[in-house]
Design a protein around this motif. Sequence first.
Motif, PDB file in Angstrom:
ATOM      1  N   UNK A   1      37.229  34.399  33.144  1.00 15.72           N
ATOM      2  CA  UNK A   1      36.870  34.018  34.516  1.00 15.72           C
ATOM      3  C   UNK A   1      35.492  33.364  34.558  1.00 15.72           C
ATOM      4  N   UNK A   2      35.247  32.629  35.609  1.00 15.94           N
ATOM      5  CA  UNK A   2      33.903  32.077  35.799  1.00 15.94           C
ATOM      6  C   UNK A   2      32.954  33.219  36.154  1.00 15.94           C
ATOM      7  N   UNK A   3      31.685  32.958  35.969  1.00 10.45           N
ATOM      8  CA  UNK A   3      30.699  33.975  36.306  1.00 10.45           C
ATOM      9  C   UNK A   3      30.801  34.367  37.766  1.00 10.45           C
ATOM     10  N   UNK A   4      31.025  33.397  38.638  1.00  8.91           N
ATOM     11  CA  UNK A   4      31.097  33.667  40.076  1.00  8.91           C
ATOM     12  C   UNK A   4      32.286  34.567  40.406  1.00  8.91           C
ATOM     13  N   UNK A   5      33.423  34.307  39.759  1.00  8.04           N
ATOM     14  CA  UNK A   5      34.600  35.142  39.996  1.00  8.04           C
ATOM     15  C   UNK A   5      34.415  36.537  39.404  1.00  8.04           C
ATOM     16  N   UNK A   6      33.704  36.610  38.281  1.00  6.39           N
ATOM     17  CA  UNK A   6      33.525  37.899  37.620  1.00  6.39           C
ATOM     18  C   UNK A   6      32.678  38.858  38.444  1.00  6.39           C
ATOM     19  N   UNK A   7      31.739  38.333  39.237  1.00  6.27           N
ATOM     20  CA  UNK A   7      30.874  39.216  40.029  1.00  6.27           C
ATOM     21  C   UNK A   7      31.376  39.381  41.454  1.00  6.27           C
ATOM     22  N   UNK A   8      32.572  38.873  41.735  1.00  3.81           N
ATOM     23  CA  UNK A   8      33.161  39.061  43.066  1.00  3.81           C
ATOM     24  C   UNK A   8      33.858  40.421  43.123  1.00  3.81           C
ATOM     25  N   UNK A   9      33.075  41.470  42.956  1.00  2.00           N
ATOM     26  CA  UNK A   9      33.597  42.838  42.937  1.00  2.00           C
ATOM     27  C   UNK A   9      32.664  43.727  43.737  1.00  2.00           C
ATOM     28  N   UNK A  10      33.207  44.813  44.237  1.00  2.00           N
ATOM     29  CA  UNK A  10      32.400  45.774  44.972  1.00  2.00           C
ATOM     30  C   UNK A  10      31.578  46.645  44.049  1.00  2.00           C
ATOM     31  N   UNK A  11      30.599  47.344  44.611  1.00  2.00           N
ATOM     32  CA  UNK A  11      29.751  48.233  43.828  1.00  2.00           C
ATOM     33  C   UNK A  11      30.404  49.602  43.701  1.00  2.00           C
TER      34      UNK A  11
END
Length: 555
Positions: free
Chosen positions: A34-44
């Motif tokens: 995945x792209x970096x942007x998609x990889x960090x599209x997650x909740x904490x």
Amino acid sequence: TTPTPAAYSTIEPVRSTGRWHKSRNWMAAVPPPPTMWAAIDVGLPELPYKSSNLYGQDKGSTTWAAHSHTPCSVRLWKNFDSKIAEAAQLPQNQTQLLVNVEEEMRKVKFAKVSREQHISNNTTFLLQYALGDALPGVEFTQTDEYTTANPDIVALEEESMIISADQFESPAARAKARATAKQEMEKAARLTFETKPFWKFRFLMESTDSTKAIINLWSVPKGYSSEDMRRQKPLPQEWSHEKRKVFHLIRQLYGQMLSSNLRYGILHLYEMWWFCYRDLNGHLFISRSFAKTATSPSVLQAIVTLVRLEDYRLAEAASAHPKSAIKARDSKPRVREADSGKKRGAPATGGTQKRQAKKSKQKKPPPTTQRGRNLLEDIDAERDLASLIQVWECNVVAMTEHVKLLTNKHFPSVLVKLQRDPSQSHVANEMRREAGIYEELSKSQHTRGAIPKFYGYSDHLGVGLLCTEREGQDFDDIGVENLSNALKESAVESLLTLNQAGLLHNDIALRNVVCCRDDPNHAKIIDFGRAEFTNNQNLLKEQVIHLRHLLQMDT
């Protein structure tokens, strides 16, 4: 069975890579990273709170907020979501990230949470763990060394990291590291975080629009001047508990941003996040709230958005208070229409000369530094000087594990010793003991010359604060090999003077002997946090022998 070559044509390859993976006699498509942007599209992830009823002690940061700067207004940051959308298209955010951020965050072992400090600790560790690969060259740390704003978390550029002075053996190298540490921190900082525990702000958690609630609750008391704020004048009694909380919350975050010359800041309860920026006119803008579980955009995406912004530096300081802003605006020189055609160098007329002479006779208030000198010359005001110190007016010159050493712009000849951690009661006790020793030694003309001048002790900031005369370098920084014989003898004489008063220092070291600023051949003794008065002459003689040994003098 192994598929035939003809069978391969029936399998549609992955368009982005067109790669195949062979394992156990079968062929399968490998999805692209995945792209970096998609990889960090997650909740904490969830934090391990000890119980649902939390009343743990805070760090005392709300007390610090009462001495911070004040924005002229608090407004909604309407286009922050647009900023995030723009950040998503940046090339550096579209690179492939080989780390599964969500799975990695699940592996993080958090410490139990029962107070604000625990939230800051866990959040710092999580951000560094989750965004370390996404933001190369940026580090999230709680290192507030050499800063005056005391942020809970700071985003720093790794290439400009602070080097601790304690790492150097050479006194000259340590002195140089201390002198440049604050400048390096100012260069490195990009973003400041203010952490608060959610159980102290449940009213925001329960609000349908928390940002609107903050904006509506924020106000400055009518007729409340900046001087009132500095002296901690009580807030109006009719103010609600929620209104008081927001008042201190906003001023603290804004003060951190302003003191660090930063445009952007983040306010969070971990369960809920707000992203902020300030402008040159003293306005603070707050985004809509982000829940920790939010996605598209997520909290991590919002943080990356702010860190990526290149206009993070805002060196110009806005006014500290609305009244100050109005006063500064109205104090600008105005040119009357009748005089607009006159040249600046034109001679004054008779009437103008009379007016100028009348004005020159009027007593003008002294400048800031003169005000400081006037106060220092007033013997009755000396013991009250410590209560006038405000943190945002100070610069850090050195620090230890427990205290910071500061200088103040109004009193440049004064050294301020400030307790770092409000929870360390033993440090406050030592500082109070030291203040008592200074008070007692200052009563005698004989012992005054052996110690720096004492300007009082105060705990009005929620931590211990002690003020003395600012002297020269300590002997540890100078180096024994660079000390003159006259200076060594002066150090021994000063200690003998304290011996005659019956003072046992209990911490004689080169770092606790300083060169007098006004007389380079005179030395003084400092740091009396462990000192005590005694009649034991043997102990008093031993400390003199120990000092002579440290100075490599004949015993």
